[in-house]
Design an enzyme around this catalytic site. Structure first.
Site, PDB file in Angstrom:
ATOM      1  N   ASP A   1     -14.022   0.950  50.728  1.00 54.97           N
ATOM      2  CA  ASP A   1     -13.061   0.461  49.731  1.00 54.97           C
ATOM      3  C   ASP A   1     -13.786   0.414  48.379  1.00 54.97           C
ATOM      4  OD1 ASP A   1     -11.059  -0.773  48.339  1.00 54.97           O
ATOM      5  OD2 ASP A   1     -11.120  -2.665  49.440  1.00 54.97           O
TER       6      ASP A   1
ATOM      7  N   CYS B   1      -8.270   2.636  45.123  1.00 55.53           N
ATOM      8  CA  CYS B   1      -7.388   2.217  44.030  1.00 55.53           C
ATOM      9  C   CYS B   1      -7.282   3.325  42.989  1.00 55.53           C
ATOM     10  CB  CYS B   1      -7.887   0.915  43.402  1.00 55.53           C
ATOM     11  SG  CYS B   1      -9.590   1.031  42.841  1.00 55.53           S
TER      12      CYS B   1
HETATM   13  C1  LIG Z   1     -12.244  -2.351  45.325  1.00 52.95           C
HETATM   14  S1  LIG Z   1     -13.404  -3.626  45.610  1.00 52.95           S
HETATM   15  C2  LIG Z   1     -13.166  -3.913  47.329  1.00 52.95           C
HETATM   16  C3  LIG Z   1     -13.716  -5.192  47.848  1.00 52.95           C
HETATM   17  C4  LIG Z   1     -13.217  -5.638  49.210  1.00 52.95           C
HETATM   18  N1  LIG Z   1     -13.239  -4.570  50.166  1.00 52.95           N
HETATM   19  C5  LIG Z   1     -11.848  -6.285  49.109  1.00 52.95           C
HETATM   20  O1  LIG Z   1     -10.873  -5.736  49.652  1.00 52.95           O
HETATM   21  O2  LIG Z   1     -11.737  -7.351  48.511  1.00 52.95           O
HETATM   22  C6  LIG Z   1     -14.901  -2.772  45.470  1.00 52.95           C
HETATM   23  C7  LIG Z   1     -16.138  -3.613  45.673  1.00 52.95           C
HETATM   24  O3  LIG Z   1     -17.278  -2.765  45.586  1.00 52.95           O
HETATM   25  C8  LIG Z   1     -18.320  -3.429  44.905  1.00 52.95           C
HETATM   26  N2  LIG Z   1     -19.197  -2.350  44.412  1.00 52.95           N
HETATM   27  C9  LIG Z   1     -19.056  -1.599  43.304  1.00 52.95           C
HETATM   28  N3  LIG Z   1     -20.008  -0.642  43.253  1.00 52.95           N
HETATM   29  C10 LIG Z   1     -20.762  -0.796  44.362  1.00 52.95           C
HETATM   30  C11 LIG Z   1     -21.883  -0.101  44.883  1.00 52.95           C
HETATM   31  N4  LIG Z   1     -22.410   0.943  44.276  1.00 52.95           N
HETATM   32  N5  LIG Z   1     -22.400  -0.512  46.065  1.00 52.95           N
HETATM   33  C12 LIG Z   1     -21.875  -1.588  46.702  1.00 52.95           C
HETATM   34  N6  LIG Z   1     -20.798  -2.274  46.259  1.00 52.95           N
HETATM   35  C13 LIG Z   1     -20.245  -1.881  45.113  1.00 52.95           C
HETATM   36  C14 LIG Z   1     -17.615  -4.269  43.869  1.00 52.95           C
HETATM   37  O4  LIG Z   1     -18.417  -5.348  43.457  1.00 52.95           O
HETATM   38  C15 LIG Z   1     -16.366  -4.714  44.648  1.00 52.95           C
HETATM   39  O5  LIG Z   1     -16.613  -5.915  45.326  1.00 52.95           O
END
Ligand SMILES: C[S@@+](CC[C@H](N)C(=O)[O-])C[C@H]1O[C@@H](n2cnc3c(N)ncnc32)[C@H](O)[C@@H]1O
Length: 443
Positions: free
Chosen positions: A373, A400
């Site tokens: 995600d 998204c």
């Molecule tokens: C679209 S959100 C989804 C979060 C969770 N799955 C939810 O439904 O609430 C994307 C998440 O990825 C994290 N994120 C962004 N870049 C990342 C990376 N390179 N590695 C790990 N996490 C990351 C963000 O902080 C965020 O929490």
């Protein structure tokens, strides 16, 4: 090719399709014109506002033949605000537009020209957001940003934010107006107000984004809005587009709120990601879990796990869950969330998925099902390569951003069969669309 239109000239055109922002598309001699606010099937007199070599932009002068799906927008600031872009279209039609947007990308980019499922919409698509970041100014009170700009438009009532969050922001601005930060002079304290709500617990978090550490006396605010469970000062002295810094000072409550999704309670801190439309989030999580066809011996990864929501939803069906997330505070929430919900088979790790996932695999962990995600930019090359190498039973991709989703599916479809793509309307009346894609290993 000679450009068939001129700036500031008027033309009569048929609107034949929608662009990615929900604007109408017309063609003159196969040259594309994006017409803001026009609907497919309409005939319009348009005024050309900008001409480029490949396409032009135009606004409507007169609607000669109107679409049956055109409605009068119910929002006072609709024409100036950069939030919703589809409020002039009947809600059910906006769902079809989003389905078509995803379908067009499938047709253009994938080998498997799969038929995209109908968009899963909301029953009541109003006041659906649990998070608001309000720009504020002395003159304009509480506002929203104008289209493609940082100008603040004062709001009377926003139809996607909740009424109480707007009342809280207005109360703060009215009572502390002499402390509001002025972008031009760099003087003042209060820059933005972020409100987060737990829709299913009734809890509210109020974050005051400040240019310094001075603490307000918040007694009157708490008294007037007893649903407020915590107030946090977020100290942000930098002049960038990033609203929140990492420095939080709790001035009331515990520094977090809780919400309930499905049967689980989730702790949410100010800097942790939490889906903005909890009604739709429950639908998409339940759908994702059902489609994953989880088994008792499955090893599951929840990549980009935020506060651990998807992994926690999956945990009771499987042997073990690993979650990876880059924001430390969110991982702390995820670990606590596992504890609060009595989940003992989940491990959450802090790191960039690109490296942290590889490290996890180096521990000889062999996942059978993975949920990804990612943020709008999608997956990185290394992670895609690892997902392909793993030959998983099932891969569930929640996205998204359909453009980066298709870019990634293009690579994943060499190994995986794309079984379905289902859009979910998490951002009603905006052009954004969430989706859940189900992939399984090719025979
Ligand atoms: C679209 S959100 C989804 C979060 C969770 N799955 C939810 O439904 O609430 C994307 C998440 O990825 C994290 N994120 C962004 N870049 C990342 C990376 N390179 N590695 C790990 N996490 C990351 C963000 O902080 C965020 O929490």
């Amino acid at each position: 090719m000679e450009i068939p239109v001129k700036k500031n000239e008027k033309y009569i055109v048929d609107i034949i399709d929608y662009g990615s922002e929900g604007e109408g598309i017309a063609k003159i001699d196969s040259y594309t014109i994006f017409v803001v606010g026009a609907l497919k099937g309409e005939k319009c007199k348009i005024h050309i506002t900008k001409v480029l070599t490949t396409h032009a932009f135009a606004k409507i002068v007169e609607i000669i033949k109107s679409s049956q799906y055109r409605v009068t927008s119910d929002c006072e600031t609709y024409n100036r605000c950069g939030g919703c872009t589809l409020r002039h279209i009947e809600y059910n039609e906006t769902l079809k537009i989003k389905q078509e947007k995803v379908q067009n990308l499938v047709n253009k980019m994938l080998d498997n020209k799969i038929i995209v499922e109908p968009t899963v919409g909301m029953e009541v698509p109003i006041h659906y957001r649990n998070k608001a970041i309000y720009p504020i100014s002395k003159e304009k009170n509480v506002g929203i940003f104008a289209q493609r700009s940082h100008d603040i438009i004062p709001i009377n009532e926003c139809l996607i934010q909740t009424k109480e969050s707007q009342e809280i922001a207005k109360f703060i601005v009215q009572n502390w107006s002499d402390t509001i930060y002025d972008e031009k002079t760099g003087k003042g304290l209060l820059r933005n107000i972020m409100i987060r709500e737990g829709f299913n617990t009734n809890e509210i978090m109020c974050v005051l984004v400040q240019n310094g550490r001075k603490k307000y006396d918040a007694k009157a605010l708490i008294q007037k809005f007893p649903r407020i469970k915590t107030i946090i000062i977020n100290v942000n002295t930098k002049n960038t587009n990033v609203v929140l810094s990492n420095e939080n000072i709790v001035i009331y409550g515990q520094g977090y709120i809780e919400d309930k999704l499905g049967e689980y309670i989730f702790k949410i801190s100010p800097n942790s990601f939490y889906q903005v439309n909890p009604v739709q989030t429950e639908k998409i999580y339940n759908y994702a879990i059902e489609q994953a066809k989880l088994k008792k011996d499955d090893i599951v990864c929840d990549l980009y796990c935020g506060i651990g929501t998807i992994g926690i939803f999956a945990s009771k069906y499987v042997d073990k869950v690993y979650g990876i997330e880059i924001v430390e505070e969110a991982v702390k929430n995820a670990k606590e969330n596992a504890k609060i919900n009595n989940i003992n088979n989940a491990e959450f790790l802090t790191g960039d998925v690109e490296q942290a996932f590889e490290k996890l695999l180096e521990r000889n962990i062999k996942p059978s099902v993975i949920f990804v995600d990612p943020p709008r930019k999608g997956l990185d090359e290394k992670t895609i390569a690892n997902l392909c190498k793993l030959k998983l039973d099932r891969l569930i991709y929640i996205s998204c951003n359909p453009a980066t989703l298709m870019r990634d599916l293009q690579k994943l479809e060499t190994i995986y069969n794309i079984e379905s793509i289902t859009p979910f309307d998490n951002f009603c009346y905006s052009s954004h669309v969430e989706s859940c894609s189900v992939l399984s290993l090719k025979d």
